[in-house]
Design a protein around this motif. Sequence first.
Motif, PDB file in Angstrom:
ATOM      1  N   VAL A 110       0.671  -1.144  -0.061  1.00 55.31           N
ATOM      2  CA  VAL A 110       0.189  -0.089  -0.145  1.00 55.31           C
ATOM      3  C   VAL A 110       0.993   1.239  -0.045  1.00 55.31           C
ATOM      4  O   VAL A 110       1.799   1.288   0.932  1.00 55.31           O
ATOM      5  CB  VAL A 110      -0.892   0.117   1.187  1.00 55.31           C
ATOM      6  N   GLU A 111       0.505   2.203  -0.922  1.00 60.21           N
ATOM      7  CA  GLU A 111       1.159   3.441  -0.846  1.00 60.21           C
ATOM      8  C   GLU A 111       0.090   4.553  -1.175  1.00 60.21           C
ATOM      9  O   GLU A 111      -0.767   4.702  -1.944  1.00 60.21           O
ATOM     10  CB  GLU A 111       2.184   3.682  -2.156  1.00 60.21           C
ATOM     11  N   TYR A 112       0.277   5.471  -0.152  1.00 61.14           N
ATOM     12  CA  TYR A 112      -0.704   6.498  -0.045  1.00 61.14           C
ATOM     13  C   TYR A 112      -2.095   6.032  -0.171  1.00 61.14           C
ATOM     14  O   TYR A 112      -3.264   6.397  -0.951  1.00 61.14           O
ATOM     15  CB  TYR A 112      -0.546   7.535  -1.165  1.00 61.14           C
ATOM     16  N   GLY A 113      -2.593   5.070   0.285  1.00 60.48           N
ATOM     17  CA  GLY A 113      -3.991   4.302   0.327  1.00 60.48           C
ATOM     18  C   GLY A 113      -4.176   3.460  -0.821  1.00 60.48           C
ATOM     19  O   GLY A 113      -5.213   2.919  -1.292  1.00 60.48           O
ATOM     20  N   ILE A 114      -3.135   3.365  -2.126  1.00 64.52           N
ATOM     21  CA  ILE A 114      -3.267   2.738  -3.103  1.00 64.52           C
ATOM     22  C   ILE A 114      -2.781   1.407  -3.301  1.00 64.52           C
ATOM     23  O   ILE A 114      -1.701   1.209  -2.422  1.00 64.52           O
ATOM     24  CB  ILE A 114      -2.836   3.503  -4.197  1.00 64.52           C
ATOM     25  N   LYS A 115      -3.491   0.411  -3.343  1.00 64.77           N
ATOM     26  CA  LYS A 115      -2.954  -1.086  -3.105  1.00 64.77           C
ATOM     27  C   LYS A 115      -2.387  -1.626  -4.623  1.00 64.77           C
ATOM     28  O   LYS A 115      -2.707  -1.320  -5.623  1.00 64.77           O
ATOM     29  CB  LYS A 115      -4.161  -2.172  -2.926  1.00 64.77           C
ATOM     30  N   PHE A 116      -1.383  -2.511  -4.228  1.00 65.65           N
ATOM     31  CA  PHE A 116      -0.467  -3.119  -5.360  1.00 65.65           C
ATOM     32  C   PHE A 116      -0.402  -4.437  -5.111  1.00 65.65           C
ATOM     33  O   PHE A 116       0.177  -4.975  -4.055  1.00 65.65           O
ATOM     34  CB  PHE A 116       0.774  -2.366  -5.603  1.00 65.65           C
ATOM     35  N   LEU A 117      -0.687  -5.300  -5.959  1.00 57.55           N
ATOM     36  CA  LEU A 117      -0.392  -6.719  -5.721  1.00 57.55           C
ATOM     37  C   LEU A 117       0.760  -7.096  -6.596  1.00 57.55           C
ATOM     38  O   LEU A 117       1.243  -6.576  -7.680  1.00 57.55           O
ATOM     39  CB  LEU A 117      -1.414  -7.595  -6.645  1.00 57.55           C
ATOM     40  N   VAL A 118       1.797  -7.486  -5.630  1.00 57.61           N
ATOM     41  CA  VAL A 118       3.098  -7.584  -6.279  1.00 57.61           C
ATOM     42  C   VAL A 118       3.421  -9.124  -5.877  1.00 57.61           C
ATOM     43  O   VAL A 118       3.756  -9.591  -4.533  1.00 57.61           O
ATOM     44  CB  VAL A 118       4.010  -6.855  -5.177  1.00 57.61           C
ATOM     45  N   PRO A 119       3.927  -9.986  -6.985  1.00 56.72           N
ATOM     46  CA  PRO A 119       4.522 -11.225  -6.962  1.00 56.72           C
ATOM     47  C   PRO A 119       5.817 -11.100  -6.557  1.00 56.72           C
ATOM     48  O   PRO A 119       6.539 -10.654  -7.466  1.00 56.72           O
ATOM     49  CB  PRO A 119       4.106 -11.929  -8.231  1.00 56.72           C
ATOM     50  N   LEU A 120       6.127 -11.502  -5.450  1.00 60.33           N
ATOM     51  CA  LEU A 120       7.760 -11.604  -4.904  1.00 60.33           C
ATOM     52  C   LEU A 120       8.396 -12.034  -5.921  1.00 60.33           C
ATOM     53  O   LEU A 120       8.307 -13.413  -6.351  1.00 60.33           O
ATOM     54  CB  LEU A 120       7.722 -11.922  -3.488  1.00 60.33           C
ATOM     55  N   GLY A 121       9.751 -11.604  -6.246  1.00 59.22           N
ATOM     56  CA  GLY A 121      10.778 -12.079  -7.223  1.00 59.22           C
ATOM     57  C   GLY A 121      10.260 -12.168  -8.787  1.00 59.22           C
ATOM     58  O   GLY A 121      10.999 -12.797  -9.315  1.00 59.22           O
ATOM     59  N   ARG A 122       9.072 -11.526  -9.019  1.00 59.72           N
ATOM     60  CA  ARG A 122       8.592 -11.626 -10.482  1.00 59.72           C
ATOM     61  C   ARG A 122       8.308 -10.376 -10.986  1.00 59.72           C
ATOM     62  O   ARG A 122       8.312 -10.307 -12.308  1.00 59.72           O
ATOM     63  CB  ARG A 122       7.379 -12.811 -10.566  1.00 59.72           C
ATOM     64  N   VAL A 123       8.489  -9.401 -10.524  1.00 60.30           N
ATOM     65  CA  VAL A 123       7.929  -8.137 -10.630  1.00 60.30           C
ATOM     66  C   VAL A 123       8.763  -6.923  -9.907  1.00 60.30           C
ATOM     67  O   VAL A 123       9.084  -7.209  -8.911  1.00 60.30           O
ATOM     68  CB  VAL A 123       6.549  -7.733 -10.221  1.00 60.30           C
ATOM     69  N   TYR A 124       9.114  -5.864 -10.875  1.00 58.07           N
ATOM     70  CA  TYR A 124      10.084  -4.860 -10.363  1.00 58.07           C
ATOM     71  C   TYR A 124       8.993  -3.762  -9.538  1.00 58.07           C
ATOM     72  O   TYR A 124       8.217  -3.489  -9.803  1.00 58.07           O
ATOM     73  CB  TYR A 124      10.388  -3.874 -11.536  1.00 58.07           C
ATOM     74  N   MET A 125       9.554  -3.827  -8.235  1.00 59.15           N
ATOM     75  CA  MET A 125       8.835  -2.618  -7.341  1.00 59.15           C
ATOM     76  C   MET A 125       9.734  -2.055  -6.521  1.00 59.15           C
ATOM     77  O   MET A 125      10.441  -2.928  -5.790  1.00 59.15           O
ATOM     78  CB  MET A 125       7.467  -3.522  -6.598  1.00 59.15           C
ATOM     79  N   ASN A 126       9.763  -0.716  -6.303  1.00 60.19           N
ATOM     80  CA  ASN A 126      10.727  -0.217  -5.551  1.00 60.19           C
ATOM     81  C   ASN A 126       9.745   0.720  -4.632  1.00 60.19           C
ATOM     82  O   ASN A 126       9.443   1.942  -4.973  1.00 60.19           O
ATOM     83  CB  ASN A 126      11.696   0.743  -6.316  1.00 60.19           C
ATOM     84  N   PRO A 127       9.473   0.463  -3.317  1.00 64.88           N
ATOM     85  CA  PRO A 127       8.742   1.045  -2.363  1.00 64.88           C
ATOM     86  C   PRO A 127       9.450   2.274  -1.819  1.00 64.88           C
ATOM     87  O   PRO A 127       8.623   3.399  -1.524  1.00 64.88           O
ATOM     88  CB  PRO A 127       8.561   0.205  -1.512  1.00 64.88           C
ATOM     89  N   ARG A 128      10.875   2.633  -2.040  1.00 61.77           N
ATOM     90  CA  ARG A 128      11.426   3.704  -1.855  1.00 61.77           C
ATOM     91  C   ARG A 128      11.149   4.715  -2.814  1.00 61.77           C
ATOM     92  O   ARG A 128      11.282   5.992  -2.468  1.00 61.77           O
ATOM     93  CB  ARG A 128      13.030   3.571  -1.832  1.00 61.77           C
ATOM     94  N   LEU A 129      10.577   4.547  -3.837  1.00 58.39           N
ATOM     95  CA  LEU A 129       9.999   5.587  -4.815  1.00 58.39           C
ATOM     96  C   LEU A 129       8.514   5.973  -4.484  1.00 58.39           C
ATOM     97  O   LEU A 129       8.083   6.666  -5.296  1.00 58.39           O
ATOM     98  CB  LEU A 129      10.125   5.067  -6.462  1.00 58.39           C
TER      99      LEU A 129
END
Length: 350
Positions: free
Chosen positions: A165-184
């Motif tokens: 969750v970022e700012y109330g927006i939900k993201f489905l993240v398959p771990l190890g299969r998709v690029y996702m940088n929460p620090r952004l």
Amino acid sequence: MHAERNPGKERPLDHCLSVLVSPACGERARAKIYPVMRKGYKPCSRQHVRLKTPLFVVEDVEAAKRIIRELGEECSTTVEVVEVCCRRIFREAPPRSYVTIGPAAIVSIDVERKPLDYWRSIARSLLDTVPGIRAVYGKVQTRGRHRVPELVHLAGEELSEVIHVEYGIKFLVPLGRVYMNPRLASEHERLSRRVKEAEIVLDMFAGAGGFTLHIAAKGKAKLIVANDINVHATRSLIHSMHLNEGRLATPIVVVNSDARLLPRLLPPIFTRIIMDLPHASQNFLPHAYKLCSPRGCMIHLYRVGREEREVVSDLKLPARLFIREVRRVLDYAPGKYIFRVDIEAGRVGD
């Protein structure tokens, strides 16, 4: 598993001031509160974890009050100070180089410098000290053209996918299969606020959809095209669109393609193009340029470098393109940063 954890030495119960925030503000609160957190203390009760409500034990009361005022203005959600029962824990300090994606912590590890058992002990420490963490994975490297992290399970549950969750927006993240940088997360929010009414936006390397979903939630853009070469990324983005169905106010078209082929697939209609591929974005700039609207276009190109001059020195821009701004966005590694280069394409004929 609780049996694997090293509870460490615990002192008698104490009372601590803590900042309680709503889940929608958790990421922003964590970043602001961390410098004044009371290190080595945790609440006695785990009720806030069960309720998925972030709770941060703080030491500097005056700084906490200032942060509360800021969060109250920025988040428009519940932020308050409460006194809770807490306990001091003595254990090895968790590593600084980790991020959280939903209930999973991702630790950057180097198995050549330290054995895997060392990283497992660090992971168990994270499970005990970071609220809401259910699993810890080690990131060995980022590999392939899909930019996916190579992960090793270290402790806790084994999770194949998580809801972040970022700012109330939900993201489905398959771990190890998709690029996702929460620090952004802050950059996703910051850039989404720059989008103007009726713009047509292209997210060339959308990944899990950080920029796309933030922009769609604002509702100013007329259309967003989100592209990624990784089919796992486009599938997770579509799933995330359903998770946020009530929040998204801009239509999103999801494309699964090599970005080099986009000029063959899409017309040159885009007024804003996002190029979040920090190690190779400059190679795709000619293709982005072909997709710019004749009415003008803003290209946001992300690059890794040591200083502003370095990230723009090798950019070969056509006559119609010029650099509007260079901004340091994020620390990447010692002495290296992620920069955003804003490149403007003028109106054809001007």
